[in-house]
Design an enzyme around this catalytic site. Structure first.
Site, PDB file in Angstrom:
ATOM      1  N   LYS A 135      16.727  88.459  -5.371  1.00  0.00           N
ATOM      2  CA  LYS A 135      17.963  88.349  -5.713  1.00  0.00           C
ATOM      3  C   LYS A 135      19.150  87.664  -6.228  1.00  0.00           C
ATOM      4  O   LYS A 135      18.920  87.141  -7.027  1.00  0.00           O
ATOM      5  CB  LYS A 135      18.370  89.757  -5.570  1.00  0.00           C
ATOM      6  CG  LYS A 135      16.507  90.650  -5.221  1.00  0.00           C
ATOM      7  CD  LYS A 135      17.934  92.198  -5.170  1.00  0.00           C
ATOM      8  CE  LYS A 135      18.276  92.537  -4.034  1.00  0.00           C
ATOM      9  NZ  LYS A 135      17.753  92.150  -2.734  1.00  0.00           N
TER      10      LYS A 135
ATOM     11  N   ARG B 262      21.671 100.963  -6.079  1.00  0.00           N
ATOM     12  CA  ARG B 262      20.764 101.085  -4.967  1.00  0.00           C
ATOM     13  C   ARG B 262      20.431 102.328  -4.282  1.00  0.00           C
ATOM     14  O   ARG B 262      19.978 102.823  -3.746  1.00  0.00           O
ATOM     15  CB  ARG B 262      21.420  99.944  -4.035  1.00  0.00           C
ATOM     16  CG  ARG B 262      20.363  99.034  -3.243  1.00  0.00           C
ATOM     17  CD  ARG B 262      21.813  98.296  -2.069  1.00  0.00           C
ATOM     18  NE  ARG B 262      21.057  97.279  -1.296  1.00  0.00           N
ATOM     19  CZ  ARG B 262      21.553  96.032  -1.596  1.00  0.00           C
ATOM     20  NH1 ARG B 262      22.155  95.978  -1.948  1.00  0.00           N
ATOM     21  NH2 ARG B 262      21.376  95.757   0.096  1.00  0.00           N
TER      22      ARG B 262
ATOM     23  N   ARG C 187      16.637  82.108   6.936  1.00  0.00           N
ATOM     24  CA  ARG C 187      18.889  82.586   6.624  1.00  0.00           C
ATOM     25  C   ARG C 187      19.623  82.631   7.635  1.00  0.00           C
ATOM     26  O   ARG C 187      20.418  81.836   8.081  1.00  0.00           O
ATOM     27  CB  ARG C 187      18.509  83.070   5.232  1.00  0.00           C
ATOM     28  CG  ARG C 187      20.067  83.203   4.889  1.00  0.00           C
ATOM     29  CD  ARG C 187      20.439  84.083   3.701  1.00  0.00           C
ATOM     30  NE  ARG C 187      20.150  85.534   4.361  1.00  0.00           N
ATOM     31  CZ  ARG C 187      20.376  86.316   3.223  1.00  0.00           C
ATOM     32  NH1 ARG C 187      20.176  86.588   1.737  1.00  0.00           N
ATOM     33  NH2 ARG C 187      20.239  87.689   3.550  1.00  0.00           N
TER      34      ARG C 187
ATOM     35  N   ARG D 178      24.310  85.300   9.100  1.00  0.00           N
ATOM     36  CA  ARG D 178      24.618  86.576   8.201  1.00  0.00           C
ATOM     37  C   ARG D 178      24.285  87.327   9.128  1.00  0.00           C
ATOM     38  O   ARG D 178      23.426  87.757   9.254  1.00  0.00           O
ATOM     39  CB  ARG D 178      23.731  86.970   6.660  1.00  0.00           C
ATOM     40  CG  ARG D 178      24.831  87.075   5.868  1.00  0.00           C
ATOM     41  CD  ARG D 178      23.962  87.453   4.628  1.00  0.00           C
ATOM     42  NE  ARG D 178      23.256  88.973   4.308  1.00  0.00           N
ATOM     43  CZ  ARG D 178      23.038  89.604   3.235  1.00  0.00           C
ATOM     44  NH1 ARG D 178      23.405  88.312   1.839  1.00  0.00           N
ATOM     45  NH2 ARG D 178      22.625  90.512   3.209  1.00  0.00           N
TER      46      ARG D 178
ATOM     47  N   ARG E   7      16.988  97.196   7.630  1.00  0.00           N
ATOM     48  CA  ARG E   7      17.571  97.309   5.336  1.00  0.00           C
ATOM     49  C   ARG E   7      15.807  97.749   4.740  1.00  0.00           C
ATOM     50  O   ARG E   7      16.023  98.398   3.601  1.00  0.00           O
ATOM     51  CB  ARG E   7      17.784  95.898   5.616  1.00  0.00           C
ATOM     52  CG  ARG E   7      19.163  95.450   5.803  1.00  0.00           C
ATOM     53  CD  ARG E   7      19.638  94.335   6.345  1.00  0.00           C
ATOM     54  NE  ARG E   7      19.534  93.263   5.079  1.00  0.00           N
ATOM     55  CZ  ARG E   7      19.661  91.940   4.967  1.00  0.00           C
ATOM     56  NH1 ARG E   7      19.670  91.776   6.432  1.00  0.00           N
ATOM     57  NH2 ARG E   7      19.626  91.349   4.063  1.00  0.00           N
TER      58      ARG E   7
HETATM   59  P1  AP5 Z   1      18.250  85.669  -1.255  1.00  0.00           P
HETATM   60  O1  AP5 Z   1      17.766  84.803  -3.099  1.00  0.00           O
HETATM   61  O2  AP5 Z   1      18.891  85.645  -0.662  1.00  0.00           O
HETATM   62  O3  AP5 Z   1      17.361  87.434  -1.495  1.00  0.00           O
HETATM   63  P2  AP5 Z   1      18.381  88.860  -1.610  1.00  0.00           P
HETATM   64  O4  AP5 Z   1      16.875  89.538  -2.321  1.00  0.00           O
HETATM   65  O5  AP5 Z   1      19.623  87.946  -2.269  1.00  0.00           O
HETATM   66  O6  AP5 Z   1      18.677  89.633  -0.657  1.00  0.00           O
HETATM   67  P3  AP5 Z   1      19.498  89.767   0.765  1.00  0.00           P
HETATM   68  O7  AP5 Z   1      19.035  89.896   2.186  1.00  0.00           O
HETATM   69  O8  AP5 Z   1      20.992  88.768  -0.307  1.00  0.00           O
HETATM   70  O9  AP5 Z   1      19.561  90.268  -0.220  1.00  0.00           O
HETATM   71  P4  AP5 Z   1      19.746  92.794   0.251  1.00  0.00           P
HETATM   72  O10 AP5 Z   1      19.401  93.517  -0.364  1.00  0.00           O
HETATM   73  O11 AP5 Z   1      19.920  92.853   1.730  1.00  0.00           O
HETATM   74  O12 AP5 Z   1      21.421  92.136   0.814  1.00  0.00           O
HETATM   75  P5  AP5 Z   1      22.957  92.595   0.092  1.00  0.00           P
HETATM   76  O13 AP5 Z   1      23.624  91.395  -0.003  1.00  0.00           O
HETATM   77  O14 AP5 Z   1      22.622  93.131  -1.443  1.00  0.00           O
HETATM   78  O15 AP5 Z   1      16.821  85.616  -0.629  1.00  0.00           O
HETATM   79  C1  AP5 Z   1      17.113  85.078   0.883  1.00  0.00           C
HETATM   80  C2  AP5 Z   1      16.579  83.959   1.982  1.00  0.00           C
HETATM   81  O16 AP5 Z   1      14.715  83.633   1.121  1.00  0.00           O
HETATM   82  C3  AP5 Z   1      17.280  82.323   0.992  1.00  0.00           C
HETATM   83  O17 AP5 Z   1      17.133  81.886   1.862  1.00  0.00           O
HETATM   84  C4  AP5 Z   1      16.849  81.843   0.282  1.00  0.00           C
HETATM   85  O18 AP5 Z   1      17.374  80.598   0.306  1.00  0.00           O
HETATM   86  C5  AP5 Z   1      15.396  82.492   0.223  1.00  0.00           C
HETATM   87  N1  AP5 Z   1      13.884  82.771  -0.705  1.00  0.00           N
HETATM   88  C6  AP5 Z   1      14.547  82.825  -2.040  1.00  0.00           C
HETATM   89  N2  AP5 Z   1      13.616  83.115  -3.303  1.00  0.00           N
HETATM   90  C7  AP5 Z   1      12.646  81.982  -1.765  1.00  0.00           C
HETATM   91  C8  AP5 Z   1      11.152  81.484  -2.501  1.00  0.00           C
HETATM   92  N3  AP5 Z   1      10.332  82.353  -3.413  1.00  0.00           N
HETATM   93  N4  AP5 Z   1      10.874  81.047  -1.353  1.00  0.00           N
HETATM   94  C9  AP5 Z   1      11.411  81.362  -0.411  1.00  0.00           C
HETATM   95  N5  AP5 Z   1      12.491  81.287  -0.037  1.00  0.00           N
HETATM   96  C10 AP5 Z   1      13.045  81.840  -0.994  1.00  0.00           C
HETATM   97  O19 AP5 Z   1      23.310  93.916   0.333  1.00  0.00           O
HETATM   98  C11 AP5 Z   1      23.517  93.600   2.104  1.00  0.00           C
HETATM   99  C12 AP5 Z   1      24.296  94.561   2.401  1.00  0.00           C
HETATM  100  O20 AP5 Z   1      25.511  94.755   1.464  1.00  0.00           O
HETATM  101  C13 AP5 Z   1      23.525  95.821   2.356  1.00  0.00           C
HETATM  102  O21 AP5 Z   1      22.636  96.190   3.100  1.00  0.00           O
HETATM  103  C14 AP5 Z   1      24.658  96.998   2.087  1.00  0.00           C
HETATM  104  O22 AP5 Z   1      25.452  97.710   3.215  1.00  0.00           O
HETATM  105  C15 AP5 Z   1      25.894  96.594   1.357  1.00  0.00           C
HETATM  106  N6  AP5 Z   1      25.448  97.061  -0.162  1.00  0.00           N
HETATM  107  C16 AP5 Z   1      25.286  95.875  -0.744  1.00  0.00           C
HETATM  108  N7  AP5 Z   1      25.188  96.421  -2.472  1.00  0.00           N
HETATM  109  C17 AP5 Z   1      25.164  97.769  -1.709  1.00  0.00           C
HETATM  110  C18 AP5 Z   1      25.120  99.096  -2.699  1.00  0.00           C
HETATM  111  N8  AP5 Z   1      25.028  99.437  -4.382  1.00  0.00           N
HETATM  112  N9  AP5 Z   1      25.644 100.109  -2.670  1.00  0.00           N
HETATM  113  C19 AP5 Z   1      25.286 100.408  -1.142  1.00  0.00           C
HETATM  114  N10 AP5 Z   1      25.642  99.423   0.130  1.00  0.00           N
HETATM  115  C20 AP5 Z   1      25.280  98.221  -0.491  1.00  0.00           C
END
Ligand code: AP5
Length: 190
Positions: free
Chosen positions: A16, A91, A130, A136, A147
């Protein structure tokens, strides 16, 4: 690409944040990531950050009231009035309902929910990769799996929420970043 109010949905590691960073450059709209905003709050030790830290480190969801509050504040800013790309919000069903309410209040509507569909084991590998680079706090195997469990329980129901409103576009998030980007663009153009 005609869509300017977009929700990006997908499990942890689906890509994402990666696809959002590319898309916002092309569309000229702000990237609104609740994960990034919460991590910034944790780093700055704000009251929200202090409440959110342990929850995030455990891979659980920060409470709806906190997250809805920060999303509403951000989406009410001037630069988000012509469009936005939401990454990681909504979410839960309560967050999705709150977003509908906020957009109605702002006289806006969501163009689409773009859902990245991925293989869970492949994204565990991506996130462990990552972890080696960024360190992280929630990128260790047991928290990554928690997660994913939380995603399946709380966030996956949003697929039906947006499908039933004719807003859902599903795209495979497998393959390299460019391949996924091409599919995303095609889906938004269609
Ligand atoms: P990346 O692009 O970072 O993937 P992502 O889907 O954004 O994954 P995240 O781990 O950041 O998402 P998340 O939903 O767990 O975390 P968030 O920050 O929203 O890619 C991941 C890796 O893969 C990178 O190294 C990238 O380079 C690589 N990659 C990408 N595409 C690729 C491809 N095609 N091929 C190979 N490699 C690739 O949330 C974190 C925490 O915040 C949550 O757990 C929760 O506690 C809190 N939080 C955030 N939003 C909310 C909400 N709305 N409600 C409640 N809690 C929330």
């Amino acid at each position: 690409m005609s869509a300017t109010r977009i929700v990006l949905l997908g499990p942890p590691g689906a890509g994402k944040g990666t696809q959002a960073a590319i898309l916002v450059g092309e569309l000229g709209i702000p990237h609104v990531s609740t994960g990034d905003m919460l991590r910034a709050a944790v780093k700055a030790k704000t009251p929200v950050g202090l409440r959110a830290k342990a929850v995030m480190d455990a891979g659980e969801l920060v409470s709806d009231d906190i997250v809805i509050g920060i999303a509403e504040e951000r989406l009410s800013e001037k630069d988000a009035q012509a469009g936005f790309l939401l990454d990681g919000f909504p979410r839960t069903l309560a967050q999705a309902e709150a977003l509908e309410g906020l957009l109605a209040k702002l006289d806006q509507a969501l163009d689409c929910c773009l859902a990245l569909v991925v293989d869970n084991e492949a994204v565990v590998r991506r996130l462990l990769g990552r972890a080696e680079i960024e360190g992280r706090a929630d990128d260790n195997e047991s928290t990554i799996r928690e997660r994913m469990r939380v995603y399946d329980a709380e966030t996956a129901p949003l697929i039906e929420f947006y499908r039933s409103r004719d807003r859902l576009v599903e795209v495979s998030g497998m393959g390299n970043i460019e391949e996924v980007g091409k599919r995303v663009r095609q889906a938004l153009d269609a």
